[in-house]
Design an enzyme around this catalytic site. Structure first.
Site: not given
Length: 239
Positions: A8, A129
């Site tokens: 990330d 998500d």
């Protein structure tokens, strides 16, 4: 089932968030390319890259770090975060990204997802998500009333390569993945489902594998913290 280590990216560095909160970022490395080489050396078959700044900005924000990773390793990489138009999709696929993940676009511009899947077969994934089963967009900052399974079914005939299901409340929390919800999604659709959020131990990986129908799992913090040994996990899954 394959294991995809996560990188990330925030401000050009490797970080992990807690439940998607940008204010809670923990920096794990200043050199994303070096981290990618380390994961590749351990034997991983895929890398999962997320441009966190891009997810909030709606456009790529860590392009230099992504390109450095692509130059550093031969392992196929999937990338999400701020990819919301055909030009950006094409750019990243031309640069060597193996699979582009569309999340916010799947809600706000579903025609883009369908067009991209037709144009780039096998190279488009949809990111689901969710909090309590409801999809969140724009870096998880905006909640919707859209059911994650309903959204997944809407793209079942679009030719997408995979669905990446993230339980936001589990992400970065080291509390285990939402196995029941992920397995239920995998049963509900024919598209391969990749689990994300909370994968923090070998037991988590085995439980996901044994749940049936789940094709992959993404792990980040557990690999950086040392709670999960990548080489050992890869051997176990391959065995």
């Amino acid at each position: 089932m394959i294991l995809l280590p996560a990188i990330d990216l925030k401000d050009g560095r490797c970080v992990r968030l807690l439940r998607g909160d940008m204010a809670s970022a923990t920096v794990f490395g200043e050199d994303p390319a070096a981290q990618a080489r380390s994961f590749a050396a351990a034997g991983c078959r895929w890398l999962h890259l997320v441009d966190l700044d891009g997810a909030f900005a709606g456009r790529p924000a860590n392009a230099a770090a992504v390109e450095a990773i692509l130059e550093a390793v031969d392992v196929p990489c999937q990338l999400g975060g701020g990819i919301r138009d055909m030009a950006t999709i094409e750019h990243w696929l031309d640069r060597g990204i193996a699979r582009v993940i569309l999340g916010t676009a799947a809600v706000e511009d579903p025609d883009l997802v369908r067009a991209a899947a037709r144009r780039f077969p096998g190279q488009i994934a949809v990111g689901l998500d969710a909090r309590a089963g409801r999809v969140a967009t724009r870096g998880w900052a905006e909640a919707t009333e859209i059911d994650a399974t309903d959204l997944a079914r809407a793209f079942e005939d679009a030719g997408i390569a995979a669905l990446i299901y993230t339980d936001i409340d589990r992400d970065g929390a080291m509390q285990g993945p939402n196995i029941a919800a992920t397995a239920a999604l995998a049963r509900a659709v024919t598209v391969p489902v990749i689990a994300s959020g909370g994968v923090s131990s070998m037991a988590d990986l085995i439980a996901l594998r044994d749940a049936g129908g789940i094709s992959g799992a993404i792990s980040g913090r557990a690999l950086y913290d040392g709670a999960l040994d990548l080489s050992a996990a890869l051997r176990a899954l391959e065995g």
